[in-house]
Scaffold this motif. Sequence first.
Motif, PDB file in Angstrom:
ATOM      1  N   VAL A  14       0.977  -1.278  -0.168  1.00 22.72           N
ATOM      2  CA  VAL A  14      -0.075  -0.026   0.073  1.00 22.72           C
ATOM      3  C   VAL A  14       0.831   1.163   0.211  1.00 22.72           C
ATOM      4  N   ILE A 212      -3.294  -0.017  -3.684  1.00 21.44           N
ATOM      5  CA  ILE A 212      -3.138  -1.307  -2.982  1.00 21.44           C
ATOM      6  C   ILE A 212      -2.606  -2.383  -4.198  1.00 21.44           C
ATOM      7  N   ILE A 229      -7.990  -0.587   2.948  1.00 23.13           N
ATOM      8  CA  ILE A 229      -6.531  -0.432   3.225  1.00 23.13           C
ATOM      9  C   ILE A 229      -6.050  -1.166   4.598  1.00 23.13           C
ATOM     10  N   ALA A 230      -6.994  -1.318   5.669  1.00 25.38           N
ATOM     11  CA  ALA A 230      -6.849  -2.105   6.739  1.00 25.38           C
ATOM     12  C   ALA A 230      -6.683  -3.599   6.680  1.00 25.38           C
ATOM     13  N   GLN A 233      -3.249  -3.942   4.819  1.00 25.72           N
ATOM     14  CA  GLN A 233      -2.418  -4.057   6.023  1.00 25.72           C
ATOM     15  C   GLN A 233      -2.056  -5.274   6.947  1.00 25.72           C
ATOM     16  N   ILE A 236      -0.550  -7.838   4.927  1.00 23.71           N
ATOM     17  CA  ILE A 236       0.973  -7.791   4.797  1.00 23.71           C
ATOM     18  C   ILE A 236       1.407  -8.360   6.080  1.00 23.71           C
ATOM     19  N   ALA A 237       0.977  -8.058   7.237  1.00 24.52           N
ATOM     20  CA  ALA A 237       1.582  -8.520   8.681  1.00 24.52           C
ATOM     21  C   ALA A 237       1.593  -9.992   8.621  1.00 24.52           C
TER      22      ALA A 237
END
Length: 553
Positions: A14, A212, A229-230, A233, A236-237
């Motif tokens: 992102v 994204i 977006i949340a 993320q 990604i984590a």
Amino acid sequence: MELRGIGIGQGVAVGPVVRMSDPLPEPADQPSTRSQHEEMERTKRALSVVAADLNSRGARAGGSAQDVLEAQAMMAEDPSLVDDITARLASGKTGERAVFEAFATYRELLVGMGGYMAERAADLDDVSQRVVAELSGLPAPGVPDPGYPFVLVARDLAPADTALLDLGAVLGLVTVDGGPTSHTAILAREKSIVALVGVQGAVDLTDGDTVILDAENGVVVSGPSGAEIADAQARIAARAARINAPALPGALSDGTPVPLLANLGSADGAAHAVELGAEGVGLFRTEFLFLGAAAAPSVEEQQEQYVRMLQHFPGKKVVVRALDAGADKPLAFLNDADEENPALGLRGLRALRVTESILRDQLTALARADAETDADVWVMAPMVSTVEETRYFVGLAHELGLKTAGVMVEVPSLALMADRVLVHADFASIGTNDLTQYTLAADRMLGTVAAFQDPWHPAVLRLVGEVGAAGATLAKPVGVCGEAAADPQLAVVLVGLGVTTLSMSASALADVRAELAKYSLVEAQAFARIALDADDAAEARAAVHAASQVSAQ
């Protein structure tokens, strides 16, 4: 807005868009309206500014990137080039045109010298473009440096651009051109860059747009919502946690083992591959010992280098590819004759048979290195086309003390004869890059036909299935060591086609391991049938992706 492309790996990123400038057009050849002194002063300043910028970028990058950029800075202030530019300015040319012509002349000189010097021509082009941009008051070409993390959007990237990307700044990469086996895609996989290639609508993205990048689903989302977006993320984590988790042996969800091996070009990356969970080596390229040499290295010199590699893999399989010279890797002492179409010429095993002493020395060195270490050494021949060539290579390898000898399946004829080939070979390893090239009649070195270089094509997958079926019938291992193995979803399809091991860039191991663990052998075989039923690569990829989404629910 959603844009579709080909995702490389399964990463998510992102960030704000920063576009890469297109190459500058050739400066007009018209008389300058300034005095010669004014042109000289502005040109000297531009050369100096570019040299300083390159040195500054190099100092920030460090390592080999610093060496490359410092060498480019020296080009910008090379006395012979400055003299040539000065002479052209004296004839009344503009600074832009004088720089363009002087660098173009020097470029022709480097190309004519061949070898390493010819490879520097692209670096010279980059410097020329930077100086002309400075003179014209335009942004410098090449990868931008906005001073904050960003998603890079480009028409395409030269290999040098991709290799020098600052991974602390470039969150992801989107290109308009390119396919899954383009240089950009290959380097993105090696460097673990989140990337989508072949995104036609990327030309509509503008600097500053938040996007994204979803490589797993092949989507670029422009102007995402807060919830999107949340979610990105969180993914990604989760991926970071998966990559950092202890590496288990590769296997399907039902426990079917699928050993995951590394592709390596020298011993330098061996330790890192082991750290990332490589269960051995599926492709050890030996060309590094031969390229740039005036004569073939001795048995003793080769043995020393092979031992360096093998000692990292005690008790593990290491598949060594015999010298693959020819095509884009000609050697003066083996096959440097000019050929009309070198990809179809004297390369691989064909070249080695002409100068058999080189092949015998290499196999002897490998046998000695095998005896000196605890690794399980396998050897394979590149560019094999016939059953007779298979018998020749396997027989010679056994004669010289190597117990496991096989062939690379890169030519359709060998795949179609796999049931005969594997009677003689101890194993087969499918090189999907060349197999795709020869199946689709699309030179893998030509960007103009990059769209055809897609191992998802059902014609390529049918050939893989032929080899997989022959391996199962004759109880012979079948591996894949081409770029296809690094595509997590395609890796599942390959296993469904009968492939028993997968070899890839070490950075791709975690994603492929995680993807395999989602599905059983029955599901992998079902995905393979779906891909084979498609009409083209895009349809195969989309159909399997849709089926996998249903299976995951």
